[in-house]
Design an enzyme around this catalytic site. Sequence first.
Site, short mmCIF file in Angstrom:
data_model
loop_
_atom_site.label_atom_id
_atom_site.label_comp_id
_atom_site.label_asym_id
_atom_site.label_seq_id
_atom_site.Cartn_x
_atom_site.Cartn_y
_atom_site.Cartn_z
N HIS A 190 0.81 -1.22 0.00
CA HIS A 190 0.00 0.00 0.00
C HIS A 190 0.84 1.27 0.00
O HIS A 190 0.32 2.37 0.19
CB HIS A 190 -0.93 -0.01 1.22
N LYS B 225 2.89 4.52 -1.37
CA LYS B 225 2.78 5.46 -2.49
C LYS B 225 3.99 6.37 -2.41
O LYS B 225 3.92 7.45 -1.82
CB LYS B 225 1.50 6.30 -2.42
N ASP C 142 16.20 9.85 -9.08
CA ASP C 142 17.66 9.96 -9.12
C ASP C 142 18.30 9.80 -7.74
O ASP C 142 19.40 10.31 -7.51
CB ASP C 142 18.08 11.29 -9.75
#
Length: 226
Positions: A168, A170, A175
């Site tokens: 779950h 996000k 870079d």
Amino acid sequence: MDKLLAYLESSIADEVFSRNEKKTFKSLVSESMLDQNQLGFLRSKIYELAGKRITPSNHEFILEWIKTANGALILPSAESTDAFFSPGEACRNTIIRQIETAIEKLHICVFTISDDSITNSLLTAHKKGVQIKLITDNDKSLDMGSDIEQLADAGIAVKMDTSPNHMHHKFMLSDQRSLITGSYNWTLSAAKYNHENIIVTREAGVVRSFALQFDQLWNVMEAYHH
């Protein structure tokens, strides 16, 4: 870089550099994570544009424009953190800008992706040669509107949590220098309706912690098959 150059050209062309224009330009510079060579190039372009435009009648404006534009190129602290909220375009646009300005690699760990504008920016980055690794959750990958299969078919490396539990997270690392994380799902409803948030941080210790977590997950997840 192209957006920054276009913004400079438009701001000097009408000889009006409003407060909102100044704020937007500074925000674009900050989010672009420019290196010293790119900053030097932009500074030279500022003086080049000013030299082409300056006349006795607009002399004061041009000098002020140079000062303001150069001032925006003073980068914020490497430890800076910004917050963005939805509903609205702020979270989505910030994610897309981070994708567009990535130079080498993007490591993404998200529950699902169904926002075509984000997907298109990932496909463009992939075509430019940015290395993209994506971890997602199997429960949402087959939903109508999911873009996971499209991204995998384009050649982007995708791994998936197939356990009974949910992956779950996000978050996205750009870079290995900046991190986006928060509640914001990469979906249309998150932008249009949901009360969500993301933060963008360049704090080195936090970026390293998320990078380590990504690597640990990547090593245990299954390659995507469809």
